[in-house]
Design an enzyme around this catalytic site. Structure first.
Site, PDB file in Angstrom:
ATOM      1  CB  CYS A  15      -0.986  -0.026   1.169  1.00  0.00           C
ATOM      2  SG  CYS A  15      -0.221  -0.019   2.808  1.00  0.00           S
ATOM      3  CG  ASN A  18       4.356  -1.808   5.180  1.00  0.00           C
ATOM      4  OD1 ASN A  18       5.485  -2.131   5.531  1.00  0.00           O
ATOM      5  ND2 ASN A  18       3.371  -2.686   5.161  1.00  0.00           N
ATOM      6  CB  CYS A  20      -3.616   1.593   7.091  1.00  0.00           C
ATOM      7  SG  CYS A  20      -3.293   3.084   8.064  1.00  0.00           S
ATOM      8  NE  ARG A  21      -4.671   1.511   1.928  1.00  0.00           N
ATOM      9  CZ  ARG A  21      -4.481   2.234   0.848  1.00  0.00           C
ATOM     10  NH1 ARG A  21      -5.363   2.162  -0.134  1.00  0.00           N
ATOM     11  NH2 ARG A  21      -3.439   3.028   0.734  1.00  0.00           N
ATOM     12  CB  SER A  22       0.216  -3.553   2.755  1.00  0.00           C
ATOM     13  OG  SER A  22       1.086  -2.660   3.409  1.00  0.00           O
ATOM     14  CG  ASP A 130      -5.437   5.637   2.710  1.00  0.00           C
ATOM     15  OD1 ASP A 130      -5.425   5.119   3.841  1.00  0.00           O
ATOM     16  OD2 ASP A 130      -4.562   6.427   2.312  1.00  0.00           O
TER      17      ASP A 130
HETATM   18  P1  4NP Z   1      -1.757   2.794   4.098  1.00  0.00           P
HETATM   19  O1  4NP Z   1      -2.416   4.134   4.697  1.00  0.00           O
HETATM   20  O2  4NP Z   1      -1.204   3.152   2.726  1.00  0.00           O
HETATM   21  O3  4NP Z   1      -2.924   1.851   3.998  1.00  0.00           O
HETATM   22  O4  4NP Z   1      -0.695   2.371   5.067  1.00  0.00           O
HETATM   23  C1  4NP Z   1      -1.742   5.353   4.780  1.00  0.00           C
HETATM   24  C2  4NP Z   1      -0.804   5.547   5.759  1.00  0.00           C
HETATM   25  C3  4NP Z   1      -0.161   6.766   5.856  1.00  0.00           C
HETATM   26  C4  4NP Z   1      -0.465   7.780   4.982  1.00  0.00           C
HETATM   27  C5  4NP Z   1      -1.401   7.574   3.989  1.00  0.00           C
HETATM   28  C6  4NP Z   1      -2.037   6.356   3.885  1.00  0.00           C
HETATM   29  N1  4NP Z   1       0.186   9.028   5.118  1.00  0.00           N
HETATM   30  O5  4NP Z   1      -0.133   9.930   4.321  1.00  0.00           O
HETATM   31  O6  4NP Z   1       1.041   9.189   5.987  1.00  0.00           O
END
Ligand code: 4NP
Length: 162
Positions: A15, A18, A20-22, A130
């Protein structure tokens, strides 16, 4: 995603951050494979380096825990060129991640690259939203969809695990 009978199945979820989703996808697929008694290499990474070294977001840890999966021991890292050789499947959580993956892909990379939701009938071509700027409900929805998709992926890849 096209299956060419990978000899040593290994799956990397990717993602943006790294955190939240992955990490949820990594935990969900590991749990699904463990239920089948299969031990394969499963990992996750981000296309961005913002959160390298951080554990998953507490909201992701909580959503997975409700689902009976502990992801608290994971640490974020950024995708790297070697991943395209070490893994048979590099699986993006959304379309932007897919583009990010391709920007890191070496010319001679061997991994099959695709979207997680391509494995879930009826969701082909879609991304997992997201949840980072959402709340508990968004994380619960992401966990639910990720769990369904990783179970579908598990059922389809299980014959290739050994
Ligand atoms: P992820 O979510 O891609 O599912 O881990 C996010 C985590 C952090 C951010 C955006 C999305 N960020 O902008 O810091």
């Amino acid at each position: 995603m096209n299956l060419n009978a990978p000899s040593q199945l290994a799956v990397l979820f990717v993602c943006l951050g790294n955190i939240c989703r992955s990490p949820m996808a990594e935990g969900a697929l590991r749990a699904a494979m463990e239920r089948l008694g299969v031990d394969i290499m499963i990992d996750s990474a981000g296309t961005a380096a913002y959160h390298v070294g951080s554990p998953p977001d507490p909201r992701a840890i909580a959503a997975a825990k409700i689902g009976g999966v502990n992801i608290a021991g994971q640490f974020a890292r950024q995708i790297e060129a070697a991943d395209f050789h070490r893994f048979t499947h590099v699986v993006a959580l959304d379309k932007a991640n897919l583009e990010g993956i391709r920007s890191h892909q070496p010319r001679n990379g061997t991994a099959q690259i695709g979207l997680l939701l391509d494995w879930l009938p009826g969701y082909e071509g879609q991304g997992v939203a997201d949840p980072y700027y959402g709340g508990e409900a968004e994380f619960a929805a992401a966990w639910s969809l990720i769990t369904r998709a990783t179970q579908a992926l598990c059922r389809q890849l299980y014959p290739f695990a050994r």
